[in-house]
Motif scaffolding. Structure first.
Motif, PDB file in Angstrom:
ATOM      1  N   HIS A   1       0.863  -1.401   0.293  1.00  0.00           N
ATOM      2  CA  HIS A   1       0.010   0.033  -0.342  1.00  0.00           C
ATOM      3  C   HIS A   1       0.851   1.333  -0.083  1.00  0.00           C
TER       4      HIS A   1
ATOM      5  N   ASP B   1       6.094   2.100   6.639  1.00  0.00           N
ATOM      6  CA  ASP B   1       4.744   1.210   6.868  1.00  0.00           C
ATOM      7  C   ASP B   1       4.516   1.854   5.396  1.00  0.00           C
TER       8      ASP B   1
ATOM      9  N   GLU C   1      -5.660   1.722   2.158  1.00  0.00           N
ATOM     10  CA  GLU C   1      -5.650   0.554   3.628  1.00  0.00           C
ATOM     11  C   GLU C   1      -5.519   0.510   4.751  1.00  0.00           C
ATOM     12  N   GLU C   2      -4.423   2.250   4.644  1.00  0.00           N
ATOM     13  CA  GLU C   2      -5.075   2.306   6.354  1.00  0.00           C
ATOM     14  C   GLU C   2      -6.621   3.076   6.464  1.00  0.00           C
TER      15      GLU C   2
ATOM     16  N   HIS D   1       2.771   4.218  12.540  1.00  0.00           N
ATOM     17  CA  HIS D   1       1.444   4.961  12.726  1.00  0.00           C
ATOM     18  C   HIS D   1       1.931   6.176  13.642  1.00  0.00           C
TER      19      HIS D   1
HETATM   20 ZN   LIG Z   1      -0.780   1.608   8.930  1.00  0.00          ZN
END
Ligand SMILES: [Zn+2]
Ligand SMILES: NCC(=O)N[C@@H](Cc1c[nH]cn1)C(=O)O
Ligand SMILES: [Zn+2]
Length: 481
Positions: A100, A133, A167-168, A448
């Motif tokens: 992602h 990420d 995705e998040e 995150h």
């Molecule tokens: Zn994430």
């Protein structure tokens, strides 16, 4: 493939580390925050940027439209999904790679030491939102392909890519694309294996390969007491406040030890077998190092290693995330919020189904709300994705373990993960193939969170790991249909 190919590929990766960092810097500079529509053009820009990178390595690409999402009763266009194909040699294995390109929000004022969307190298670490990420790992695949090309060797496998930018935010639109469009079009027909690099090692030194994820059931609990925010000196004492109701409801969900208080929530959780119990004993995991790395005074479950791992990987947990509409900025604001939205989620596990969990939560909140007898308006909505587990004894996992040993000279742990990648189970079902998670980043990368980073070592060795994984998968027999 000649035996000297991989050493040449690895040398190319080492020699080009600066170029790889530069590309990650470009990717991090695009603030592709999916949960805030303000950044929707940046999400589209990010997908298009990545499309160019795939084209440059020779992939054929398509941007697939996945429709709209509804936000505050308005229809907002979703970013397209980037679908790519590189190679179609029937004698080679075909790996489908998912990743992602969107990120969690980040502001310097959240407590970052540097600007979140500016990749900064310090002490062997690359700090920036999305570095681990998931922009670093997604770029890692492209760099691994480039390394084969640069040393004049054919890629030993065919590749298919599914790269999304939501995705998040629950991967909206992606399941429908995979199951209703790509699958009927035959996209998965020649796929032999599925690989995702979107998680982290358990600790900071030992690599791992991951065969399970928790799912997520995310809730928005809205309470409205007035059409607008109110001066608490003028209206305080005269209205039933929305925030008071919300705090009451949120406090009913979970106790101080993390036990979820929703009736029936643990009923369908897969029972713990004796064999599974033993797995946790053998895993290398330094609970005190984990505690110290986040600055927590004490861990739950008295810091017991097995309990900590089980509660991260195979039991559900409920977290309270925040309140929209509340006065979260610094300063003594004296307003009574007219409308607040409490946000919480449950990480769900095998064999909990999202629909069943959502019903239990809705029933519980409605019951507590009825008992509260508040005149205010309450509404609860949810978005959910299922948990996933895979067979780690599969030859695909053995190939990834050989690749890992080649790079890190140690046996990887077979791990599960507490986070969620909603599409994993969809890819497993759509392809009917073994799915594997091959993490690039370390356990302290702080995805995150403030100061997200990827270690230079993990990034560079991770690129080599992906190249070695291609090599190892190419030697596997074709899986039977
Ligand atoms: Zn994430
Ligand atoms: N690296 C995977 C990841 O961070 N996934 C998110 C997914 C998600 C779902 N809804 C909101 N976020 C996670 O929080 O686990
Ligand atoms: Zn991710």
């Amino acid at each position: 493939m000649a035996d000297r190919t991989l050493p040449q590929v690895f040398k190319y990766v080492d020699d080009n580390a600066e170029t790889f960092k530069k590309l990650l810097k470009e990717a991090v500079a695009i603030p592709s925050v999916s949960c805030d529509v303000k950044y929707r053009n940046d999400c589209v820009r990010m997908v298009e940027w990545m499309q160019e990178k795939l084209k440059e390595v020779g992939a054929t690409t398509e941007l697939r439209d996945v429709g709209y999402q509804t936000i505050d009763e308005k229809e907002v266009k979703l970013p397209p999904v980037l679908v790519g194909v590189l190679g179609n040699d029937p004698l080679k294995q075909t790996i489908c790679i998912y990743g992602h390109l969107d990120v969690q929000p980040a502001l310097k004022s959240d407590g970052w030491d540097t600007e979140p969307f500016e990749l900064v190298e310090r002490d062997g670490k690359l700090f920036g939102r999305g570095s681990t990420d998931d922009k670093g790992p997604v770029l890692g695949w492209v760099h691994a392909i480039n390394a084969y090309k640069a040393v004049g060797e054919e890629l030993p496998v065919n590749l298919k890519f599914v790269l999304e930018c939501m995705e998040e935010s629950g991967s909206e639109g992606l399941d429908a694309l995979l199951l209703e469009k790509l699958k009927p079009e035959g996209f998965f027909k020649d796929v032999d294996y599925v690989c995702i690099s979107d998680n982290y090692w358990l600790g900071t030194t030992k690599p791992c390969i991951t065969y399970g994820l928790r799912g997520i059931s995310y809730y928005f609990l809205e309470i409205q007491c007035a059409q607008m925010d109110l001066h608490s000196g003028v209206y305080g004492g005269t209205v039933h406040e929305a925030m008071t109701d919300l705090i009451y409801l949120m406090n009913e969900l979970v106790d101080k030890n993390g036990k979820i208080l929703i009736d029936g929530i643990y009923d369908s959780v897969a029972p713990l077998t004796d064999n599974e119990k033993k797995l946790y004993t053998n895993i290398d995991f330094d609970t005190d190092g984990y505690r110290k790395s986040i600055g927590a005074p004490k861990l739950a479950h008295n810091g017991d290693k097995e309990q900590i791992l089980m509660h991260r990987w195979r039991f559900p947990s409920l977290s309270l995330h925040g309140i929209e509409g509340a006065a979260f900025q610094p300063g003594a604001k004296t307003v009574i919020p007219g409308k607040v939205i409490g946000k919480f989620s449950i990480r769900i596990v095998p064999n909990q189904e999202p629909e069943e969990v959502e019903k239990l939560v809705f029933d519980f909140v409605n019951k507590k709300w009825a008992a509260r007898k508040s005149p205010n308006k309450m509404r609860i909505t949810a978005q959910s994705g299922r948990a996933w587990t895979e067979n780690p004894d599969h030859p695909h996992y053995q190939a990834a373990a050989r690749a890992t040993r080649m790079i890190y000279l140690t046996e990887p742990d077979m791990s599960r993960e507490g986070g969620s990648i909603p599409v994993t189970i969809t890819l497993q079902e759509a392809s009917g193939r073994n799915v594997l998670l091959l993490p690039m980043g370390a356990g302290d990368d702080m995805a995150h969170s403030q100061n997200e980073k990827i270690n230079v070592r993990n990034y560079i060795e991770g690129i080599k790991l992906f190249a070695a994984y291609f090599h190892e998968v190419s030697k596997l027999p074709k899986p039977s249909k």
